[in-house]
Every structure is written in C-alpha cells, then in structure tokens.
Write an enzyme that holds these catalytic residues in place. Sequence first.
Site, PDB file in Angstrom:
ATOM      1  N   ASN A  51      -5.249 -37.019  76.939  1.00  0.00           N
ATOM      2  CA  ASN A  51      -6.619 -37.139  77.464  1.00  0.00           C
ATOM      3  C   ASN A  51      -6.669 -37.674  78.892  1.00  0.00           C
ATOM      4  OD1 ASN A  51      -9.585 -37.256  77.222  1.00  0.00           O
ATOM      5  ND2 ASN A  51      -9.223 -39.454  77.347  1.00  0.00           N
ATOM      6  N   TRP A  58     -15.219 -31.031  80.802  1.00  0.00           N
ATOM      7  CA  TRP A  58     -15.204 -30.425  82.141  1.00  0.00           C
ATOM      8  C   TRP A  58     -16.417 -30.830  82.961  1.00  0.00           C
ATOM      9  CZ3 TRP A  58     -11.442 -28.686  85.012  1.00  0.00           C
ATOM     10  CH2 TRP A  58     -10.240 -28.404  84.370  1.00  0.00           C
ATOM     11  N   TRP A 101     -15.711 -25.691  87.803  1.00  0.00           N
ATOM     12  CA  TRP A 101     -15.235 -26.264  86.530  1.00  0.00           C
ATOM     13  C   TRP A 101     -15.093 -25.190  85.449  1.00  0.00           C
ATOM     14  CZ3 TRP A 101     -18.354 -25.769  82.207  1.00  0.00           C
ATOM     15  CH2 TRP A 101     -19.715 -25.511  82.430  1.00  0.00           C
ATOM     16  N   GLU A 110     -14.016 -43.002  70.175  1.00  0.00           N
ATOM     17  CA  GLU A 110     -13.616 -41.644  70.613  1.00  0.00           C
ATOM     18  C   GLU A 110     -14.157 -40.593  69.644  1.00  0.00           C
ATOM     19  OE1 GLU A 110     -12.300 -40.958  73.596  1.00  0.00           O
ATOM     20  OE2 GLU A 110     -12.570 -43.110  73.810  1.00  0.00           O
ATOM     21  N   TRP A 119     -18.472 -23.966  96.096  1.00  0.00           N
ATOM     22  CA  TRP A 119     -17.085 -23.912  95.660  1.00  0.00           C
ATOM     23  C   TRP A 119     -16.266 -23.069  96.616  1.00  0.00           C
ATOM     24  CZ3 TRP A 119     -16.887 -27.233  91.914  1.00  0.00           C
ATOM     25  CH2 TRP A 119     -17.964 -27.375  91.058  1.00  0.00           C
ATOM     26  N   TRP A 131     -17.456 -39.925  70.704  1.00  0.00           N
ATOM     27  CA  TRP A 131     -17.579 -38.962  71.821  1.00  0.00           C
ATOM     28  C   TRP A 131     -17.641 -37.534  71.288  1.00  0.00           C
ATOM     29  CZ3 TRP A 131     -18.802 -39.177  76.856  1.00  0.00           C
ATOM     30  CH2 TRP A 131     -18.771 -40.424  77.490  1.00  0.00           C
TER      31      TRP A 131
END
Length: 489
Positions: A350, A391, A368, A284, A315, A287
């Site tokens: 998360n 996102w 987003w 993590e 959208w 990440w």
Amino acid sequence: MPSFPCIVKVFCDLRVQDNLALIEAARSKQPIIVVYIHSEMKTRKLGKASALWLSESLKAFSKELKSYGLQLIIKKGDVKKELESLIKETGATKIFFNKSYEPDQLKLDIDLSRELENLNVDVEMLKGNYLFEPWDLLNKQHKPFQVFTHFWKCAIERLDFAIEKTPSSFLGYTPSLASLTIEDLHLREGNESEDELLQNWTPGEKGAHAKLSHFLKNILFQYNETRDVPSINGTSLLSPHLHFGEISVQTVLSRIAKTIDCDLVRVLKKPSKDQLGIECFVREIGWREFAAHVLYQFPETVTKPLRRNFERFSWIDDKNGLLSWQKGMTGYPIVDAGMRQLEKTGWMHNRVRMIVGSFLVKHLLVPWQRGESWFWDTLFDADLANNILGWQWVQGCGADAAPYFRIFNPVLQGEKFDSDGLYVKRWIPELKNIPSAYIHKPWLAPEDILDRAKITLGIEYPYPVVEHEFARKRALASFKIMVDNQNAG
Ligand code: FAD
C-alpha cells in the site's frame, strides 16, 4: 421434500462459510442449484490478473461446494437469458444472490430481479460482502460522507459483525444439468508467467482463512508498526480474497474479536497502547467500506474526479513516461521496485502504491485514469471502489484525498520507508550491490561505487526519467493554472 429447486447466483462471493445467499437458500429447504454466469460487464472488462485469480478461485469454490454436497454450474453469456433457461429447465421458484455494489453491477442485478419477479420467481438479494450497505450511513444532513474519519466514527457506533451459522451440508439439486468447465471460460492465457504470479497465493476460501490465521497470529498486534514497511510481510494480504468474497468481512472481524477476547468496538473507540495494531487494521477495513460508500454515492467517479475542477487539469500525454512507469524503469528505485513487485506478484504494498501513484500523476502528469486502468489489469485485488478511491486520493481529486500540493519526493519516501533498501534490492536485482546510502538515488553515487556495484547507469538501470525538483515545480504550476482558471470562472 419440495420438488422445485432454488437457485443461488454467485459472483464475487466465492465462499461457503457465512455466505448469506447460500444460507438463506438452505433455509428454504429446497434443493439448491449454485450457478456462476460469466458475463463481461458493459463498461469494465475483467483485468488480466483478476481473470487469472477468478479461474483459480472458481476451482477452489467448486471443490469446496462439492464437500458440502453441492455442484457449481457454470454458464456464460447474458445473465438474464441464462437464468431464464435454467428456471425453465428446472422449474426453480426462487433465486438468491448477494449484492454487488459496483454501480453497473447493482443496476443489472436490480433490473434482473424485476424481470425475474415478472416470471413469478421470488428473488432475494442479500447484503454483499461489507459491514454496511453503502447507503446505510449518512451524515447529520442526510448526505453522503466525504471525510473518512467522520464516516468511520459513525460506522463504529453501529458496527455489527455477527456471522451467520453455515449448515454442515446442503441439499443439492440432483438431476444433472449442463455446465461449462472453468477452462471453457478462457480466463487463463496459459503461459508460465501465470504460474509464477500465483506461486505465493492460494486463491479460494481455504487460502483466505490461512492468510487470516497467519495474520492474526503473527502480525495483527504490531500491524500499526509493520504496515508501512514494504520489505516485510507486515500486512494481511487479504485484499484479493476480500475482493472475490472468499472470506466475509464479518468473519475477519469476528476472528479478530475472538483472538483479542474483548469488546472489539470498545477497542476501536479507545485502544490501549498494545491495541493500536488492532485499531489500525480495522480502520483499513473501514477504508474499504468508505470506498464502497463513495462509489455508490458518486457513481460518476468511475471515470470522473469527485472534485470536478480536476477535469480541467492540464495533463501531459507522456506516453514514454507512462511506459517507463509500467515497466519499472523510471530510474527512481522505490517506484520501479513497486511496479516490478506488481508485475511479478499481482500485488503491491500500500505505501508503495501511494508513491508510484503520486509519481505517475504528479511527476509525469499522466492522468490518474491511466494508472487506474494499469492497476485494474495487473492487480489480483483490482477492485473498482478501492482502486478509484486510491487513485483519486493520490491525485488529490477524490474524497478525503491527499492535498494536491503534497508531492512525494520518491528519494525521501524510499529512505523513510525502505531505509536499508531491502525492498528495492529484492525487486531490482541490478541494484543489489549499491550501498544503502545511494540505493534510493543511484545517480548520485560516485563512479567507483557504481563500478564496484557492477552497474552502468543508462545501460543496466536508467537515469531518472524526470528530475524531481523540476517535476515538482511543473506539477505545482499546472495546479495553479487550474485554480486560477477556476477562480476566473
Ligand atoms: P491490509 O493493510 O492488510 O488491509 C486489510 C484490508 O483493508 C485490505 O485487504 C483491503 O481490503 C482494505 N484496505 C486496506 N487499505 C485500503 C485502502 N486504502 N482503501 C480501501 N481498502 C483498503 N485495494 C484493493 O483492494 N484493490 C485495489 O484495486 C486497490 N487499488 C489501490 C490503488 C491505489 C493508488 C492505492 C493507493 C491503494 C489501492 N488499494 C486497493 C488499497 C490498498 O493498497 C490495498 O487494499 C492493500 O495494499 C491490500 O493489501 P493487504 O490486504 O495486505 O492490506
């Protein structure tokens, strides 16, 4: 003792331990001036939650510096002008600072260092709070990575998390200098809800180390199992501390290595069964490195999708949908619980971030960027690189993102990750008497169960704002239109 001081400019590195800029400044043997200059970035205003955290973090940092013989000078305005006037006033000959890799900030820092060098001031920009600089790792074709596993495999081969020894005290600059107070920065709005938000957090270096100690002692070894259960404290909660640089990422890894007392790199390459938690946690952290790498390599992703075809996605500007999502009133308990956890604590688990994100962009077809900016304003850990990556991941338009056609079913996600409904009941007390079988789909509960639970749907808690199967089909249809348009050129 040389009479001219040096300056350490701080930003998102509000710690004393393993702070490279401070340590280098100490090596210069010059008296040190530590300055924080509050300057709103051109493109991104600090979010409300970040501003609140920053005010507390600066207080803690100032106190910490004092115990090492240093004073935190606070200024506000144009960074270059403020530094120039400080240099003029004190005769400072050197300036040290740790890099920030956010595209705008990095550019400002590079421009600043050129301009200061023109004034004959030595500028030293040190590595920011990452294991790697975002340009350090490239694939075999010397191109940026876009797939996490490849990035991380390469990173592990070159992993170095040695920490620099911090002096036990520093030589401070003694003449008094004008400084604003933290209150002068108006980072807090001054209402009670701010104290509520902060009640389970201790911004600052001490708070960061305490969180890490708790995590290493109680969670690390089971992290692979606990990290996906939102009703328990199964993650480190280090994110705001890491974002504000209250603890170095090297310190986190070094303390893990010390705790497990064996070669961490070997564990990461080939973990045994009881080392899976360690491997999973450090991944993590990986990440976070990946997010900084992607943002640096593709700075346009601050506003645009990495996969540019998503720019043409159709959208719906569903203002009511967005509002119900922000308020935690979509009628899907796992989504609403997440949004209310965010509102009350400045943080969200998360797993739930993924669910609420997916719901906004796929069920409600809201761009987003709207979700990103809401998180930016409300998360204590709001971090440009991690937020954009997160996102674009949920939307399916970023690096190594979830495929667009995988649309989380919020009921099944709730049942899988919050099977007993404890998380939902904690954040949506209206639903506390609903039995587990219906906790993630209260609209399917028979009347008598709702009566016994003393809840009237549509009054105390809403019906779903959109029906799942309808929303799923609509999202897939929109996606198909985008792909068809793309294929048609
Ligand atoms: P732990 O599980 O204990 O992980 C340790 C550290 O690793 C974290 O503190 C964080 O620094 C890093 N990390 C963990 N997961 C990720 C990830 N997926 N991407 C990048 N770094 C990660 N994280 C932020 O720090 N700031 C954000 O603004 C942010 N926005 C997000 C938005 C969305 C839509 C999603 C899906 C995720 C986002 N994340 C963000 C990533 C992640 O949710 C948080 O880092 C994590 O929940 C923080 O809790 P923790 O410190 O207990 O994490």
